[in-house]
Design a protein around this motif. Structure first.
Motif, PDB file in Angstrom:
ATOM      1  N   ALA A 135       0.846  -1.207   0.000  1.00 40.78           N
ATOM      2  CA  ALA A 135       0.000   0.000   0.000  1.00 40.78           C
ATOM      3  C   ALA A 135       0.879   1.253   0.000  1.00 40.78           C
ATOM      4  N   LEU A 136       1.933   1.260   0.814  1.00 41.07           N
ATOM      5  CA  LEU A 136       2.846   2.406   0.840  1.00 41.07           C
ATOM      6  C   LEU A 136       3.503   2.603  -0.519  1.00 41.07           C
ATOM      7  N   ASN A 139       1.144   4.127  -2.892  1.00 38.66           N
ATOM      8  CA  ASN A 139       0.915   5.545  -2.597  1.00 38.66           C
ATOM      9  C   ASN A 139       1.969   6.454  -3.220  1.00 38.66           C
ATOM     10  N   VAL A 140       3.167   5.948  -3.399  1.00 33.57           N
ATOM     11  CA  VAL A 140       4.239   6.789  -3.958  1.00 33.57           C
ATOM     12  C   VAL A 140       4.642   6.350  -5.363  1.00 33.57           C
ATOM     13  N   ARG A 144       1.360   6.317 -11.202  1.00 37.34           N
ATOM     14  CA  ARG A 144      -0.053   6.594 -10.939  1.00 37.34           C
ATOM     15  C   ARG A 144      -0.373   8.054 -11.229  1.00 37.34           C
ATOM     16  N   ARG A 146      -1.415  11.523 -10.194  1.00 38.66           N
ATOM     17  CA  ARG A 146      -1.217  12.218  -8.925  1.00 38.66           C
ATOM     18  C   ARG A 146      -2.343  13.200  -8.659  1.00 38.66           C
ATOM     19  N   GLY A 150      -2.691  14.020  -1.908  1.00 35.35           N
ATOM     20  CA  GLY A 150      -3.268  12.692  -1.742  1.00 35.35           C
ATOM     21  C   GLY A 150      -4.751  12.603  -1.933  1.00 35.35           C
TER      22      GLY A 150
END
Length: 151
Positions: A135-136, A139-140, A144, A146, A150
């Protein structure tokens, strides 16, 4: 999130990354490997032959990094690259017998590194860790779309 918490999280992730890579390098050096090469060999052992671009995607590496790794591993006899029948510009990468044997030697080292890394953590935390870390990573992930802050 305040700066102190953000700093603590970012520093912990940075230090884990650096120390994990250094420890991996120390374990892989006797096999004549550098960090990253083991992931390539293990991915091919898991999936079988694949196009170099797919390998790059699977490893989360830039294509030039995978090209460099494949050249070195090919020169040492652990993989072979051949033109893809459907696209002569693409290369299919596969393990040689030497590469398969090397992947088998990496597996216990990889288990030892994971056990060393999670030593002292409760079993429930260890079981949840891959999901949390994935998951982390998601997130970065720079691939993806942006959204500011977030959202």
């Amino acid at each position: 999130m305040d700066f102190e918490q953000a700093d603590a999280i970012n520093q912990a992730i940075r230090l884990l990354s650096l120390r994990h890579r250094a420890r991996a390098a120390a374990l892989l050096a006797p096999l004549g490997l550098y960090p990253g090469q083991e992931a390539l060999l293990l991915e091919l052992a898991r999936t079988g032959p694949m196009i170099q671009a797919q390998l790059s995607e699977a490893l989360g590496c830039e294509p030039p990094s995978v090209t460099l790794m494949t050249r070195k591993l090919e020169a040492s006899g652990h993989i072979r690259r051949e033109p893809a029948p459907s696209d002569k510009r693409a290369s299919i990468v596969e393990l040689t017998d030497s590469g398969k044997a090397l992947a088998d030697k990496i597996k216990p080292l990889w288990c030892a590194l994971a056990e060393e890394t999670v030593s002292g953590l409760p079993a429930q935390t260890v079981a949840e860790l891959p999901g949390i870390l994935n998951a982390l990573t998601g997130n970065v992930d720079t691939r993806r779309t942006r959204h500011p802050h977030g959202r």
